[in-house]
Design an enzyme around this catalytic site. Structure first.
Site, PDB file in Angstrom:
ATOM      1  N   ARG A 185      -4.314  -1.179  -8.867  1.00  9.23           N
ATOM      2  CA  ARG A 185      -4.819  -1.986  -7.741  1.00  9.23           C
ATOM      3  C   ARG A 185      -6.034  -2.745  -7.979  1.00  9.23           C
ATOM      4  O   ARG A 185      -5.921  -4.066  -7.696  1.00  9.23           O
ATOM      5  CB  ARG A 185      -4.961  -1.304  -6.313  1.00  9.23           C
ATOM      6  CG  ARG A 185      -3.605  -0.560  -5.864  1.00  9.23           C
ATOM      7  CD  ARG A 185      -4.021   0.454  -4.831  1.00  9.23           C
ATOM      8  NE  ARG A 185      -4.505   1.724  -5.324  1.00  9.23           N
ATOM      9  CZ  ARG A 185      -4.865   2.608  -4.690  1.00  9.23           C
ATOM     10  NH1 ARG A 185      -4.447   3.006  -3.368  1.00  9.23           N
ATOM     11  NH2 ARG A 185      -5.355   3.679  -5.245  1.00  9.23           N
ATOM     12  N   CYS A 244     -10.530   1.015  -6.323  1.00 10.53           N
ATOM     13  CA  CYS A 244      -9.662   1.804  -6.234  1.00 10.53           C
ATOM     14  C   CYS A 244      -9.763   3.183  -6.659  1.00 10.53           C
ATOM     15  O   CYS A 244     -10.848   3.455  -6.921  1.00 10.53           O
ATOM     16  CB  CYS A 244      -8.313   1.269  -6.479  1.00 10.53           C
ATOM     17  SG  CYS A 244      -7.968   1.023  -8.323  1.00 10.53           S
ATOM     18  N   ASP A 247      -0.598   2.844  -3.100  1.00  9.61           N
ATOM     19  CA  ASP A 247      -0.776   2.926  -4.521  1.00  9.61           C
ATOM     20  C   ASP A 247       0.578   3.107  -5.353  1.00  9.61           C
ATOM     21  O   ASP A 247       1.454   3.749  -5.120  1.00  9.61           O
ATOM     22  CB  ASP A 247      -1.433   4.409  -4.815  1.00  9.61           C
ATOM     23  CG  ASP A 247      -1.589   4.871  -6.045  1.00  9.61           C
ATOM     24  OD1 ASP A 247      -1.345   4.313  -7.019  1.00  9.61           O
ATOM     25  OD2 ASP A 247      -2.495   5.974  -6.012  1.00  9.61           O
TER      26      ASP A 247
HETATM   27  P1  4NP Z   1      -5.235   2.796  -8.887  1.00  8.18           P
HETATM   28  O1  4NP Z   1      -3.828   3.822  -8.975  1.00  8.18           O
HETATM   29  O2  4NP Z   1      -6.236   3.710  -8.007  1.00  8.18           O
HETATM   30  O3  4NP Z   1      -4.540   1.692  -8.204  1.00  8.18           O
HETATM   31  O4  4NP Z   1      -5.699   2.509 -10.233  1.00  8.18           O
HETATM   32  C1  4NP Z   1      -4.102   5.350  -9.517  1.00  8.18           C
HETATM   33  C2  4NP Z   1      -4.018   5.408 -10.906  1.00  8.18           C
HETATM   34  C3  4NP Z   1      -4.053   6.440 -11.513  1.00  8.18           C
HETATM   35  C4  4NP Z   1      -4.061   7.575 -10.796  1.00  8.18           C
HETATM   36  C5  4NP Z   1      -3.862   7.355  -9.045  1.00  8.18           C
HETATM   37  C6  4NP Z   1      -3.833   6.172  -8.841  1.00  8.18           C
HETATM   38  N1  4NP Z   1      -3.974   9.122 -11.264  1.00  8.18           N
HETATM   39  O5  4NP Z   1      -4.079   9.860 -10.454  1.00  8.18           O
HETATM   40  O6  4NP Z   1      -4.170   8.973 -12.522  1.00  8.18           O
END
Ligand code: 4NP
Length: 156
Positions: free
Chosen positions: A13, A7, A123
């Protein structure tokens, strides 16, 4: 089988997907290795988001040992299956690994649940706890589909 879930941050995720698929594969004694990574480096070295940990633990899966790492192009040669949790992530995987040889299948995670629909796991990072429950439900059903598709091929 070596499987990588990818991800953006590797804290929301893909840690859930790693934990759930590893748990299901272990219960069936498949000998699969499931790992995860993120295309962004903001959270490298951190454990999964507290709500990802909480929802998994509610389902008997402890993901607290996981630590975020950044996806690299060389990963495409190290896994049999690489699943992108979202379309932007799949695009980044292909961009980053353009010059590396690919050993296995690279595709959208939710294609294993609903083939051809090009769906992304939403997300949950900027929302509340409900979003994490929704992610868990999607991940849980998709991991069942992955197990039924690949378990017959035996453990490698
Ligand atoms: P992930 O969610 O891709 O599912 O781990 C996110 C976690 C952090 C960020 C974006 C998506 N961020 O911009 O810091």
């Amino acid at each position: 089988m070596r499987i990588l879930m990818v991800c953006l941050g590797n804290i929301c995720r893909s840690p859930i997907a790693e934990g759930v698929l590893q748990h299901k594969a272990d219960l069936k004694g498949l000998g699969w290795v499931v790992e995860s990574a993120g295309t962004e480096s903001y959270h490298v070295g951190e454990p999964p988001h507290r709500l990802s940990q909480k929802i998994c633990l509610e389902h008997g899966i402890d993901i607290s040992h996981q630590r975020a790492r950044k996806f690299t192009g060389a990963d495409v040669d190290r896994y049999d299956l690489i699943y992108a949790m979202a379309g932007d992530v799949l695009h980044e995987i292909h961009r980053t690994s353009a010059s590396a040889g690919s050993r296995g299948h690279i595709g959208l995670f939710l294609d294993e649940l609903n083939p051809g629909l090009n769906e992304s796991v939403p997300d949950p990072y900027y929302g509340g706890e409900d979003g994490y429950h929704h992610v868990f439900d999607l991940v849980n059903r998709t991991c069942d589909a992955i197990i039924s598709r690949y378990a017959q091929q035996g453990s490698k």
